[in-house]
Design a protein around this motif. Sequence first.
Motif, PDB file in Angstrom:
ATOM      1  N   HIS A 196       1.153  -1.119  -6.621  1.00  0.00           N
ATOM      2  CA  HIS A 196       0.430  -1.730  -5.506  1.00  0.00           C
ATOM      3  C   HIS A 196      -0.511  -2.826  -6.026  1.00  0.00           C
ATOM      4  CE1 HIS A 196      -3.020  -0.914  -2.366  1.00  0.00           C
ATOM      5  NE2 HIS A 196      -2.610  -2.168  -2.344  1.00  0.00           N
TER       6      HIS A 196
ATOM      7  N   GLN B 293       8.413   5.413   4.965  1.00  0.00           N
ATOM      8  CA  GLN B 293       7.190   4.904   4.330  1.00  0.00           C
ATOM      9  C   GLN B 293       6.295   6.052   3.868  1.00  0.00           C
ATOM     10  OE1 GLN B 293       5.592   2.459   7.455  1.00  0.00           O
ATOM     11  NE2 GLN B 293       6.804   0.663   6.900  1.00  0.00           N
TER      12      GLN B 293
ATOM     13  N   GLU C  52       2.447   9.017  -5.024  1.00  0.00           N
ATOM     14  CA  GLU C  52       1.225   9.724  -5.392  1.00  0.00           C
ATOM     15  C   GLU C  52       1.539  10.912  -6.296  1.00  0.00           C
ATOM     16  OE1 GLU C  52      -0.502  10.767  -1.679  1.00  0.00           O
ATOM     17  OE2 GLU C  52      -1.276   8.750  -1.250  1.00  0.00           O
TER      18      GLU C  52
ATOM     19  N   THR D  70       5.281   6.884  -0.021  1.00  0.00           N
ATOM     20  CA  THR D  70       3.873   6.992  -0.410  1.00  0.00           C
ATOM     21  C   THR D  70       3.587   8.333  -1.078  1.00  0.00           C
ATOM     22  OG1 THR D  70       3.227   5.545   1.428  1.00  0.00           O
ATOM     23  CG2 THR D  70       1.502   6.901   0.442  1.00  0.00           C
TER      24      THR D  70
ATOM     25  N   GLN E  66       0.808  -1.226   0.000  1.00  0.00           N
ATOM     26  CA  GLN E  66       0.000   0.000   0.000  1.00  0.00           C
ATOM     27  C   GLN E  66       0.839   1.273   0.000  1.00  0.00           C
ATOM     28  OE1 GLN E  66       0.113  -2.292   2.414  1.00  0.00           O
ATOM     29  NE2 GLN E  66      -0.166  -1.432   4.454  1.00  0.00           N
ATOM     30  N   HIS E  67       2.147   1.159   0.265  1.00  0.00           N
ATOM     31  CA  HIS E  67       3.014   2.332   0.245  1.00  0.00           C
ATOM     32  C   HIS E  67       3.474   2.685  -1.168  1.00  0.00           C
ATOM     33  CE1 HIS E  67       3.989   0.956   4.573  1.00  0.00           C
ATOM     34  NE2 HIS E  67       3.101   1.935   4.615  1.00  0.00           N
TER      35      HIS E  67
ATOM     36  N   ARG F  87       3.105   3.140  -5.527  1.00  0.00           N
ATOM     37  CA  ARG F  87       2.185   3.779  -6.462  1.00  0.00           C
ATOM     38  C   ARG F  87       1.001   2.842  -6.717  1.00  0.00           C
ATOM     39  NH1 ARG F  87       5.609   5.055 -11.630  1.00  0.00           N
ATOM     40  NH2 ARG F  87       3.608   5.920 -12.292  1.00  0.00           N
ATOM     41  N   ASP F  88      -0.147   3.397  -7.070  1.00  0.00           N
ATOM     42  CA  ASP F  88      -1.363   2.591  -7.200  1.00  0.00           C
ATOM     43  C   ASP F  88      -1.187   1.421  -8.167  1.00  0.00           C
ATOM     44  OD1 ASP F  88      -2.697   4.146  -5.410  1.00  0.00           O
ATOM     45  OD2 ASP F  88      -3.791   5.328  -6.895  1.00  0.00           O
TER      46      ASP F  88
ATOM     47  N   ARG G  69       7.846  14.872   1.229  1.00  0.00           N
ATOM     48  CA  ARG G  69       6.390  14.994   1.337  1.00  0.00           C
ATOM     49  C   ARG G  69       5.919  16.397   0.964  1.00  0.00           C
ATOM     50  NH1 ARG G  69       5.415  12.570   7.243  1.00  0.00           N
ATOM     51  NH2 ARG G  69       7.615  13.096   7.443  1.00  0.00           N
TER      52      ARG G  69
ATOM     53  N   GLN H 114      -6.605   2.998  -0.820  1.00  0.00           N
ATOM     54  CA  GLN H 114      -5.708   1.838  -0.870  1.00  0.00           C
ATOM     55  C   GLN H 114      -6.503   0.540  -0.923  1.00  0.00           C
ATOM     56  OE1 GLN H 114      -3.479   2.583   2.711  1.00  0.00           O
ATOM     57  NE2 GLN H 114      -1.928   3.826   1.674  1.00  0.00           N
TER      58      GLN H 114
END
Length: 342
Positions: free
Chosen positions: A13, A183, A191, A187, A6-7, A9-10, A300, A62
């Motif tokens: 993941h 993490q 994104e 993430t 889940q960390h 990229r979609d 971030r 997620q």
Amino acid sequence: MKIFPQHLRDRQHAEIIQRRTYGLFGKGKTEGVNIPSGPLPSPHIGMLGKLWKKNSGLTDEQAATGLSAAAMSTLSTMWAVPTITGGLGLLISAILMKKTGYVEPFQITAALTAVVSYLSAVPWARASFQNCYKKPVLEGEIDYLLENEVTTGTELEISYLRLLRDTVRQKSPVSPETEANIQAAITALGEAIDRLPVVSVTSVDTAALRREAEVLQNEALHQSDPVISESQERRASAILRRIEANERSSLGVRRITALRAEMEAQIAGLREGIAALDVGYGNADHATANDLATLSESARRVASEATSVADAHSELASALSYAPVTPVVESETPQQIQLRKR
């Protein structure tokens, strides 16, 4: 250091979860395993999905990504056991009824099937889904993603995967806070990469276009025919709108390019910081952890800014693509009215 699906990229993941439902945890394919080709399923979370994600620690976004990718595992668990149990129960009940004439076996079979159906649909399917997230991402899984990305991905996307590989290779003990910072940075960067595509805009000579618009406006002022005059004014306005749109698009592209370059620098900094964990000692470990926290916060921040710029760029593109065109109703001159009456 642990990184979980889940960390990422979609797309990555979903790809890892889909492979795990087929028992694949490395970069190679197992004999006899036939993973569906083509695009991954769209993220979706339904009523049962909300039950399956309960206590998993996944966000709704997620979980929607993972649930669609894990459909083979969850749906098999949900339907296979009740189908087999109910089928065997009906067969046995039919035999007993034929021999004894009693209908109670059918009632018992129906009750057992209902219980098994509930267990399969809720707790067992939930366990099947959440088991896909029990193991952290393995180096072999990152290698599999890297092999695919090298041929189609950008340098930023490849650098991101190399950061993931360095992270999962790092075996030195770290504090939970440092691990959580890394993490979160991974993430956020993933994104941002998804939201900040490589874009370009066709360059135009805005100075020449402005001169053309000025000429048209001057000609419109001195034009005796009102139809031609209004047409020239509209042409000049269209050219000015084109210049404005191009300048705004160019600014957006420059911002996106700058942010992607900064993200590459942040990724490089995180990789260096993670590498320093393996060679640090004593107070150096504490200093490296502090550096990683700073790098993580910077990553971030730039990811958040990149997302904002991507949203603004999307809004601009949507406005340029779907802006309504108001029809212009031209008034007739006296000469045109006379000609029409004839």
